[in-house]
Design a protein around this motif. Sequence first.
Motif, PDB file in Angstrom:
ATOM      1  N   LEU A  97      30.920 -29.783  30.139  1.00  9.95           N
ATOM      2  CA  LEU A  97      32.266 -29.868  29.578  1.00  9.95           C
ATOM      3  C   LEU A  97      33.064 -28.658  30.031  1.00  9.95           C
ATOM      4  O   LEU A  97      32.519 -27.568  30.184  1.00  9.95           O
ATOM      5  CB  LEU A  97      32.216 -29.869  28.041  1.00  9.95           C
ATOM      6  CG  LEU A  97      31.361 -30.926  27.355  1.00  9.95           C
ATOM      7  CD1 LEU A  97      31.326 -30.665  25.844  1.00  9.95           C
ATOM      8  CD2 LEU A  97      31.900 -32.326  27.640  1.00  9.95           C
ATOM      9  N   TYR A  99      36.833 -27.056  28.848  1.00 10.83           N
ATOM     10  CA  TYR A  99      38.027 -27.178  28.018  1.00 10.83           C
ATOM     11  C   TYR A  99      39.152 -26.245  28.460  1.00 10.83           C
ATOM     12  O   TYR A  99      40.077 -25.988  27.694  1.00 10.83           O
ATOM     13  CB  TYR A  99      37.679 -26.887  26.553  1.00 10.83           C
ATOM     14  CG  TYR A  99      36.846 -27.969  25.888  1.00 10.83           C
ATOM     15  CD1 TYR A  99      36.519 -29.160  26.535  1.00 10.83           C
ATOM     16  CD2 TYR A  99      36.385 -27.796  24.582  1.00 10.83           C
ATOM     17  CE1 TYR A  99      35.755 -30.132  25.917  1.00 10.83           C
ATOM     18  CE2 TYR A  99      35.632 -28.770  23.950  1.00 10.83           C
ATOM     19  CZ  TYR A  99      35.313 -29.929  24.618  1.00 10.83           C
ATOM     20  OH  TYR A  99      34.566 -30.896  23.989  1.00 10.83           O
ATOM     21  N   LYS A 101      42.599 -25.457  29.846  1.00  9.70           N
ATOM     22  CA  LYS A 101      43.761 -26.338  29.663  1.00  9.70           C
ATOM     23  C   LYS A 101      44.136 -27.084  30.939  1.00  9.70           C
ATOM     24  O   LYS A 101      44.636 -28.217  30.885  1.00  9.70           O
ATOM     25  CB  LYS A 101      44.957 -25.544  29.142  1.00  9.70           C
ATOM     26  CG  LYS A 101      45.434 -24.422  30.052  1.00  9.70           C
ATOM     27  CD  LYS A 101      46.563 -23.644  29.393  1.00  9.70           C
ATOM     28  CE  LYS A 101      47.056 -22.515  30.288  1.00  9.70           C
ATOM     29  NZ  LYS A 101      48.135 -21.726  29.637  1.00  9.70           N
ATOM     30  N   LEU A 104      41.746 -30.051  31.047  1.00 11.09           N
ATOM     31  CA  LEU A 104      42.025 -31.033  29.997  1.00 11.09           C
ATOM     32  C   LEU A 104      43.260 -31.877  30.301  1.00 11.09           C
ATOM     33  O   LEU A 104      43.362 -33.013  29.840  1.00 11.09           O
ATOM     34  CB  LEU A 104      42.198 -30.323  28.650  1.00 11.09           C
ATOM     35  CG  LEU A 104      40.918 -29.730  28.048  1.00 11.09           C
ATOM     36  CD1 LEU A 104      41.234 -29.004  26.753  1.00 11.09           C
ATOM     37  CD2 LEU A 104      39.871 -30.817  27.808  1.00 11.09           C
ATOM     38  N   SER A 108      40.357 -35.693  29.603  1.00 15.27           N
ATOM     39  CA  SER A 108      40.362 -35.406  28.167  1.00 15.27           C
ATOM     40  C   SER A 108      38.978 -34.992  27.671  1.00 15.27           C
ATOM     41  O   SER A 108      37.953 -35.274  28.305  1.00 15.27           O
ATOM     42  CB  SER A 108      40.824 -36.635  27.390  1.00 15.27           C
ATOM     43  OG  SER A 108      39.848 -37.668  27.483  1.00 15.27           O
ATOM     44  N   LYS A 109      38.952 -34.345  26.501  1.00 20.18           N
ATOM     45  CA  LYS A 109      37.676 -34.009  25.872  1.00 20.18           C
ATOM     46  C   LYS A 109      36.829 -35.250  25.659  1.00 20.18           C
ATOM     47  O   LYS A 109      35.613 -35.236  25.873  1.00 20.18           O
ATOM     48  CB  LYS A 109      37.914 -33.308  24.532  1.00 20.18           C
ATOM     49  CG  LYS A 109      38.489 -31.912  24.628  1.00 20.18           C
ATOM     50  CD  LYS A 109      38.626 -31.296  23.239  1.00 20.18           C
ATOM     51  CE  LYS A 109      39.210 -29.895  23.305  1.00 20.18           C
ATOM     52  NZ  LYS A 109      39.333 -29.272  21.967  1.00 20.18           N
ATOM     53  N   TYR A 136      34.569 -22.719  27.749  1.00 22.75           N
ATOM     54  CA  TYR A 136      35.412 -22.905  26.553  1.00 22.75           C
ATOM     55  C   TYR A 136      34.975 -24.102  25.711  1.00 22.75           C
ATOM     56  O   TYR A 136      35.734 -24.559  24.847  1.00 22.75           O
ATOM     57  CB  TYR A 136      36.887 -23.049  26.935  1.00 22.75           C
ATOM     58  CG  TYR A 136      37.429 -21.931  27.778  1.00 22.75           C
ATOM     59  CD1 TYR A 136      37.078 -20.611  27.530  1.00 22.75           C
ATOM     60  CD2 TYR A 136      38.294 -22.197  28.838  1.00 22.75           C
ATOM     61  CE1 TYR A 136      37.580 -19.578  28.311  1.00 22.75           C
ATOM     62  CE2 TYR A 136      38.788 -21.163  29.629  1.00 22.75           C
ATOM     63  CZ  TYR A 136      38.423 -19.859  29.354  1.00 22.75           C
ATOM     64  OH  TYR A 136      38.909 -18.839  30.140  1.00 22.75           O
ATOM     65  N   ALA A 137      33.778 -24.609  25.962  1.00 19.79           N
ATOM     66  CA  ALA A 137      33.281 -25.794  25.252  1.00 19.79           C
ATOM     67  C   ALA A 137      31.840 -25.559  24.810  1.00 19.79           C
ATOM     68  O   ALA A 137      31.056 -26.496  24.716  1.00 19.79           O
ATOM     69  CB  ALA A 137      33.355 -27.016  26.173  1.00 19.79           C
TER      70      ALA A 137
END
Length: 258
Positions: A97, A99, A101, A104, A108-109, A136-137
């Motif tokens: 993952l 995250y 920005k 994203l 998407s998440k 960041y995840a």
Amino acid sequence: MHKLIDTHAHLDELKNLDSMLEEAKKAGVIAIVAVGSNRKSNIKTLEISQKHGHFVYPALGLHPWELANLGPSEIDDNLRVVEQNIASAVAVGEIGLDYDKRVLKAASKELQQEVLGRLLNIARKYAKPAIIHSRYAWRDALNLVQSSGIDKAVFHWFTGFSSVLKDIIDGGYFVSATPAVEYHEEHRRAIREASVDRLLLETDCPVTYGRESRYESKPSDVMRSLKAVAQLKGLDETALAERTTTNAIDLFSLGIVF
């Protein structure tokens, strides 16, 4: 000479690959885990490993950055290639993952989590370790790994919270140190806190490292990871090399005697 394993390298992205592999061998590298990031990358990584058997070991995956460029049928095709070739792989990776920005905006998440869940199911089905990208995840990535029933995983280039790191270590998983441990404060903190029996070394080459002086990494730079970790943790380089190499052999079932 230390005997080291680069546990995370994008060999399919390297120029002058053969000369870089020879340089790595001369520097003491005894094995490289080469990670794939998409269908084309996975196929090329398999070809490289076949050419350099018993030195390059392939991992097959689908990087979250790649999802922005893929429709549902293309994602299915990417996962199909991973599963069809899983017997040749030592791990499922690079997966995870991201995250950030910028990522994203394109993936998407929810999409990232769905794809990661499917890839982790492949890893569990075929009893392969997972190589996890978790920028960041960190908590969501760990939760998915645990809920998928994955016994073996490495959270590569970890920079996350100490609370997540503790749960990673307590869960029996690994984290890996890159050359960024020379200067990157979050990474340095994580590696300082990680127990040596849950630590691997890597380069993530050809990533560019450095603050004042920048350089494009290569597999031989795993020596920089070793030296920086030893200095940071106040450990003997030889003992650290032996421990991290043994960790890598055990995690990826490499069957190497050194």
